[in-house]
Enzyme design. Structure first.
Site, short mmCIF file in Angstrom:
data_model
loop_
_atom_site.label_atom_id
_atom_site.label_comp_id
_atom_site.label_asym_id
_atom_site.label_seq_id
_atom_site.Cartn_x
_atom_site.Cartn_y
_atom_site.Cartn_z
N HIS A 355 0.85 -1.06 -0.04
CA HIS A 355 -0.08 0.01 0.11
C HIS A 355 0.92 1.38 0.04
CE1 HIS A 355 -3.35 2.75 1.36
NE2 HIS A 355 -4.00 2.02 0.56
N CYS A 356 1.97 1.13 0.63
CA CYS A 356 2.89 2.32 0.61
C CYS A 356 3.39 2.79 -0.67
CB CYS A 356 3.99 2.05 1.97
SG CYS A 356 3.44 1.60 3.35
N ILE A 357 3.73 2.09 -1.60
CA ILE A 357 4.38 2.12 -2.73
C ILE A 357 3.41 2.49 -3.91
CG2 ILE A 357 6.24 0.83 -1.96
CD1 ILE A 357 5.66 -1.51 -3.90
#
Length: 365
Positions: A355-357
């Site tokens: 989700h962070c990338i």
């Protein structure tokens, strides 16, 4: 593209849609810095390629990449993934890319939050961050979106909405003085209502243990449907995560969403606990301006850090003993989507996960 600084999206009828709503595409950035990604970022690049490939089965994926890495990225990524030459300091598109809002006519605009590398000179993870701070504007230019420019710091991983007026955040992150010193809980709620078009803000306490973003909510809990929340979990009373998840559960049980619904919780037992090995730590270059990686440090591992694509849910594979259980929860949450697991330890070693990338681009009309 025009820039709006003093009129909020909510006043103009715009709001942030849920991640499980329809997408026009997804944006990522290409990892390369050797002082965060081990072995010259080669293992991380393979993991990012696997994530981009999985998402591209559902929607268009664009990857921002530096000029010096363009040919390398093109050789690794499938032809369906589009490359855009964009400079950045690292590869966390969720936090440096724009939050895209929509209105009832299907028009879209981007929110270009201020960014200070998760804390600036008071606990930030690297210096400088000037290239990252320009990414959102460049993405908006490529997408042809007018842009809002709020006068405060926020990262995309610090917010999660249900698309029906409800927002999840953590106190650990938003109330940290290294972002917007002096801003109160009430001040944040007013700003978030104005810029995201939400009505109800649900405050959780701490984020995942050892999360170097100061506890982003997207690693702890997220909406899977209106009124439904996936929550990372452990039953181990000795684990530092135990009081964190119990507190989050209690707050969610006591709260209602913007439409008055009580939350249905989907508990996802955490992987591990996982720790960085000595070999992994040795593979990261030392740099005075970057947070060091040390052998034995606990990794902020969570299965909640997944990406909801149009036809798939792309989840991190992190622990052979727990992966299947996490996938089973997601299959129940998303019965109309196919759950795809991608080996993601190399992303976790850099400080985040799937989700962070990634950053979704909502569909317009």
């Amino acid at each position: 593209m025009t820039v709006t600084r003093h009129v909020s999206p909510a006043r103009q009828g715009f709001r942030m849609p849920a991640e499980y709503s329809r997408h026009a595409g997804c944006w990522m950035l290409w990892p390369e810095r050797p002082d965060n990604w081990r072995l010259g970022a080669k293992p991380a690049q393979a993991a990012f390629t696997a994530v981009a490939t999985a998402i591209s089965a559902s929607e268009t994926v664009r990857v921002g990449v530096s000029a010096r890495q363009y040919a390398n990225a093109r050789a690794q990524l499938p032809a369906a993934v589009r490359l855009v030459e964009i400079s950045s300091n690292d590869a966390w598109m969720r936090d440096v890319g724009p939050t895209i809002v929509v209105d009832d006519k299907g028009r879209r605009r981007g929110i270009d939050w201020h960014f200070n590398a998760w804390g600036g000179l008071q606990g930030g993870l690297y210096f400088p961050w000037d290239l990252d701070a320009a990414v959102a504007q460049k993405v908006c230019e490529v997408e042809g979106l007018d842009r809002y420019r709020p006068d405060f710091i926020l990262e995309g991983g610090a917010i999660h909405v249900d698309g029906q007026g409800t927002l999840l955040v953590t106190e650990q992150c938003l109330l940290n003085p290294n972002r917007n010193p002096g801003m109160s809980r009430e001040g944040y709620e007013a700003q978030l209502r104005a810029w995201l078009g939400v009505e109800t803000v649900v405050w959780l306490g701490e984020g995942v243990f050892m999360d170097e973003t100061d506890g982003h909510v997207d690693n702890l809990a997220c909406f899977t449907a209106p009124g439904e929340v996936a929550l990372t979990w452990t039953e181990d009373r000795r684990d530092p995560m135990y009081p964190i998840v119990r507190d989050a559960e209690a707050r969610l049980r006591a709260a209602c969403d913007a439409r008055g619904r009580k939350f249905k919780l989907h508990k996802m037992v955490q992987p591990g606990p996982l720790h960085m090995t000595a070999e992994e730590a040795r593979g990261v270059d030392a740099c005075a301006d970057t947070k060091p990686r040390q052998a034995g440090e606990r990794l902020a591992a969570s299965y909640v850090n997944f990406y909801i694509a149009n036809r798939h849910v792309v989840m991190p594979l992190l622990d052979a003993k727990r992966d299947a259980g996490a996938a089973a929860v997601l299959k129940r949450c998303f019965p109309t989507r196919t759950v795809v697991g991608v080996p993601a330890r190399e992303i976790l070693l850099g400080g985040g996960n799937i989700h962070c990338i990634t950053q979704q681009v909502p569909a317009g009309k």
